[in-house]
Design a protein around this motif. Structure first.
Motif, mmCIF file in Angstrom:
data_model
loop_
_atom_site.group_PDB
_atom_site.id
_atom_site.type_symbol
_atom_site.label_atom_id
_atom_site.label_comp_id
_atom_site.label_asym_id
_atom_site.label_seq_id
_atom_site.Cartn_x
_atom_site.Cartn_y
_atom_site.Cartn_z
ATOM 1 N N VAL A 2 0.820 -1.214 0.000
ATOM 2 C CA VAL A 2 0.000 0.000 0.000
ATOM 3 C C VAL A 2 0.852 1.263 0.000
ATOM 4 O O VAL A 2 0.619 2.182 -0.784
ATOM 5 N N THR A 3 1.850 1.332 0.873
ATOM 6 C CA THR A 3 2.618 2.569 1.042
ATOM 7 C C THR A 3 3.855 2.572 0.141
ATOM 8 O O THR A 3 4.953 2.902 0.567
ATOM 9 N N SER A 4 3.659 2.250 -1.108
ATOM 10 C CA SER A 4 4.766 2.163 -2.067
ATOM 11 C C SER A 4 5.490 3.487 -2.229
ATOM 12 O O SER A 4 6.704 3.520 -2.453
ATOM 13 N N VAL A 5 4.765 4.603 -2.150
ATOM 14 C CA VAL A 5 5.349 5.917 -2.433
ATOM 15 C C VAL A 5 5.947 6.567 -1.196
ATOM 16 O O VAL A 5 6.476 7.674 -1.262
ATOM 17 N N GLY A 6 5.902 5.888 -0.047
ATOM 18 C CA GLY A 6 6.407 6.443 1.197
ATOM 19 C C GLY A 6 5.320 6.486 2.247
ATOM 20 O O GLY A 6 4.140 6.319 1.942
ATOM 21 N N LEU B 202 -14.871 4.450 -9.209
ATOM 22 C CA LEU B 202 -14.086 4.385 -7.977
ATOM 23 C C LEU B 202 -14.884 3.758 -6.844
ATOM 24 O O LEU B 202 -16.088 3.993 -6.712
ATOM 25 N N PHE B 203 -14.159 2.994 -6.017
ATOM 26 C CA PHE B 203 -14.754 2.286 -4.892
ATOM 27 C C PHE B 203 -13.829 2.405 -3.686
ATOM 28 O O PHE B 203 -12.941 3.256 -3.658
ATOM 29 N N ASN B 204 -14.031 1.553 -2.681
ATOM 30 C CA ASN B 204 -13.308 1.698 -1.416
ATOM 31 C C ASN B 204 -12.195 0.691 -1.208
ATOM 32 O O ASN B 204 -11.188 0.992 -0.593
ATOM 33 N N SER B 205 -12.382 -0.543 -1.659
ATOM 34 C CA SER B 205 -11.440 -1.613 -1.359
ATOM 35 C C SER B 205 -11.246 -2.499 -2.570
ATOM 36 O O SER B 205 -12.052 -2.487 -3.519
ATOM 37 N N GLY B 206 -10.197 -3.306 -2.535
ATOM 38 C CA GLY B 206 -9.950 -4.224 -3.629
ATOM 39 C C GLY B 206 -11.084 -5.198 -3.845
ATOM 40 O O GLY B 206 -11.477 -5.463 -4.989
ATOM 41 N N LEU C 34 -10.924 -5.336 -18.494
ATOM 42 C CA LEU C 34 -11.172 -4.611 -17.250
ATOM 43 C C LEU C 34 -9.968 -4.803 -16.333
ATOM 44 O O LEU C 34 -9.371 -5.886 -16.305
ATOM 45 N N VAL C 35 -9.636 -3.766 -15.569
ATOM 46 C CA VAL C 35 -8.537 -3.824 -14.605
ATOM 47 C C VAL C 35 -9.062 -3.355 -13.253
ATOM 48 O O VAL C 35 -9.721 -2.306 -13.172
ATOM 49 N N THR C 36 -8.774 -4.126 -12.206
ATOM 50 C CA THR C 36 -9.121 -3.680 -10.850
ATOM 51 C C THR C 36 -7.857 -3.211 -10.144
ATOM 52 O O THR C 36 -6.798 -3.829 -10.264
ATOM 53 N N THR C 37 -7.974 -2.109 -9.409
ATOM 54 C CA THR C 37 -6.836 -1.539 -8.685
ATOM 55 C C THR C 37 -7.271 -1.135 -7.278
ATOM 56 O O THR C 37 -8.451 -0.899 -7.022
ATOM 57 N N ALA C 38 -6.295 -1.052 -6.393
ATOM 58 C CA ALA C 38 -6.499 -0.576 -5.018
ATOM 59 C C ALA C 38 -5.112 -0.434 -4.399
ATOM 60 O O ALA C 38 -4.200 0.046 -5.070
ATOM 61 N N ALA D 129 -10.208 2.362 -4.421
ATOM 62 C CA ALA D 129 -10.103 1.270 -5.386
ATOM 63 C C ALA D 129 -10.803 1.695 -6.658
ATOM 64 O O ALA D 129 -11.527 2.694 -6.682
ATOM 65 N N ALA D 130 -10.588 0.922 -7.724
ATOM 66 C CA ALA D 130 -11.176 1.313 -9.002
ATOM 67 C C ALA D 130 -11.356 0.111 -9.909
ATOM 68 O O ALA D 130 -10.667 -0.898 -9.784
ATOM 69 N N VAL D 131 -12.288 0.263 -10.823
ATOM 70 C CA VAL D 131 -12.389 -0.592 -12.008
ATOM 71 C C VAL D 131 -12.218 0.321 -13.215
ATOM 72 O O VAL D 131 -12.893 1.352 -13.326
ATOM 73 N N THR D 132 -11.293 -0.056 -14.084
ATOM 74 C CA THR D 132 -11.050 0.690 -15.319
ATOM 75 C C THR D 132 -11.177 -0.279 -16.479
ATOM 76 O O THR D 132 -10.678 -1.408 -16.407
ATOM 77 N N GLY D 133 -11.831 0.146 -17.546
ATOM 78 C CA GLY D 133 -11.984 -0.771 -18.664
ATOM 79 C C GLY D 133 -12.474 -0.118 -19.924
ATOM 80 O O GLY D 133 -12.652 1.113 -19.997
ATOM 81 N N ARG D 134 -12.670 -0.959 -20.926
ATOM 82 C CA ARG D 134 -13.168 -0.489 -22.208
ATOM 83 C C ARG D 134 -14.425 0.339 -22.019
ATOM 84 O O ARG D 134 -15.322 -0.024 -21.260
ATOM 85 N N ALA D 135 -14.478 1.449 -22.726
ATOM 86 C CA ALA D 135 -15.600 2.379 -22.556
ATOM 87 C C ALA D 135 -16.936 1.711 -22.827
ATOM 88 O O ALA D 135 -17.914 1.952 -22.109
#
Length: 431
Positions: free
Chosen positions: A61-65, A116-120, A274-278, A288-294
């Motif tokens: 989670v804290t990859s950037v510091g 956008l959402f809250n968790s993975g 589709l890609v899920t991120t968190a 968190a997010a879901v990103t995908g084809r429009a």
């Protein structure tokens, strides 16, 4: 050791542990019983003043510091303006900016949309909802050793029973599991051969025409940091394209520079539908997010996606600060440098002991799998590291993997010291 002021846990941590017993549900576990008071890049400082080298990053989670200056500044500025309105009621620019960034950064140059959402786990659930709605199909294919979350649907998607699923059923239906490419344990199958094995089972046991989506972690996380053989992801992706199933990449642990690229799918040139991120998206805040084809994302009716806190304005501000940090400090390159530093040391260590069966990973997502498929050895090694003030995590279906997830901004000297401790712990257990 100068970083440690007390035995671990120290007296203040022990006091808090006693309070916890009567206040916190016992079903919530902790790897270390040390209570953290502050942090800085690569270090956690507990309430007794002990300084711990962090090779876990709060599970990537804290990859950037921790805290990253750009994240802290963005959060402070946003909280002074407003903390919440709910994007579904009165929207705000930060949400739009995060979606724009995700549409740009995720694999593929096609037109995209994000939500956008809250968790993975919430992101994965919504990706399945979108896939089913867009395709009109119901079956979801997942893989052995997969981990996708702790909600009812994502427990069904997750492979490992204990501790994630035990006693919590019945689970959501129409979830079908097939073998993963696991080079250390699948008899030397190539990526193409492992994909053919999985596809054969899908076609025979599920039926291609019934599959809404194939959900996969490009590198498995909790299941053991399993890196599939080259060609496996590409073959699965090609089958999805040919059959009309959607490829959903769970990049929750692998995303945002962790593997040496913005996303692990990039390593094999795979472009998911589709890609899920968190996790690493917002520098420690829940987002968190879901990103995908429009066309897929826009297929859902208005009101079909959302949530009260999804895309909270403070979390969005944190995400924009985190993404800015990743770009300005080129944290994909930083992850590759961590791999170039740590992986040779781990491989050299494997030559010194028969306890180590496999060294694997990409970027700053590295793992040691022990030859014995039981948790005892990994547990002993982890405990020895913890006693010396180094935070490492275990994982794997068999509990026999040590995983390393250092912050991408960890100073070289702390990284080297942390690996020194890990080496000593493994050699100590090996006797």
């Amino acid at each position: 050791m100068t970083r440690l002021r007390t035995a671990l846990p120290g007296p203040r941590s022990l006091e808090l542990a006693s309070r916890r017993t009567s206040a916190v549900a016992s079903g919530i576990g902790s790897t270390l019983h040390l209570y953290i008071e502050s942090a800085e890049d690569g270090l956690l400082v507990d309430v007794d003043g002990n300084r711990l080298i962090d090779l876990g990053s709060g599970i990537a989670v804290t990859s950037v510091g921790n805290p990253a200056p750009a994240v802290a500044e963005a959060v402070h500025a946003q909280i002074d303006r407003f903390s919440h309105t709910c994007f579904m009621i009165t929207p705000y620019e930060g949400y739009v900016e995060v979606c724009e960034a995700l549409n740009e950064l995720t694999p593929g140059d096609h037109e995209k949309r994000s939500a956008l959402f809250n968790s993975g786990a919430e992101a994965v659930e919504n990706a399945v909802k979108i896939a089913r709605h867009a395709t009109g199909r119901t079956a979801v294919v997942v893989f052995d050793h997969a981990y996708h979350g702790r909600t009812n649907l994502t427990m069904a998607l997750t492979s490992k029973n204990m501790p994630y699923k035990q006693g919590f059923g019945p689970f959501a239906p129409e979830v079908h599991r097939v073998p993963m490419s696991y080079p250390y344990r699948d008899g030397g199958l190539t990526g193409a051969e492992a994909a053919a094995r999985a596809i054969d089972l899908i076609e025979k046991q599920v039926g291609a025409a019934n599959v809404a989506c194939v959900l996969i972690e490009p590198i498995q996380g909790e299941g053991g940091f399993v890196v599939p053989a080259p060609g496996f992801l590409g073959a699965i992706s090609a089958w999805c394209t040919a059959t009309g199933a959607l490829l959903v990449a769970d990049e929750i642990q692998t995303g945002f520079c962790r593997t040496g690229s913005w996303f692990a799918s990039d390593h094999e040139g795979v472009v998911p539908d589709l890609v899920t991120t968190a996790k690493g998206i917002a520098g420690g805040l829940p987002l968190a997010a879901v990103t995908g084809r429009a066309d897929l994302m826009d297929s859902v009716h208005v009101g079909g996606l959302g949530g009260t806190y999804g895309g909270n304005p403070v979390a969005c501000a944190a995400a924009l600060g985190a993404i800015r940090t990743m770009r300005e400090r080129d944290l994909s390159a930083a992850a590759r440098r961590i791999e170039q530093t740590v992986l040779p040391r781990l491989k050299a260590l494997a030559e010194k002991t028969d306890l180590i069966g496999d060294i694997r990973g990409r970027g700053a997502m590295l793992a040691i799998e022990f030859t014995e498929p039981t948790p005892e050895i990994a547990s002993q090694v982890a405990k020895a590291c913890h006693a010396a003030g180094v935070v490492v995590l275990t994982c794997g279906t068999y509990g026999n993997v040590i995983r390393l997830l250092p912050p991408l901004v960890i100073p070289d000297d702390l990284l080297a010291e942390g690996v020194d401790v890990l080496e000593q712990a493994i050699l100590g257990v090996a006797g």
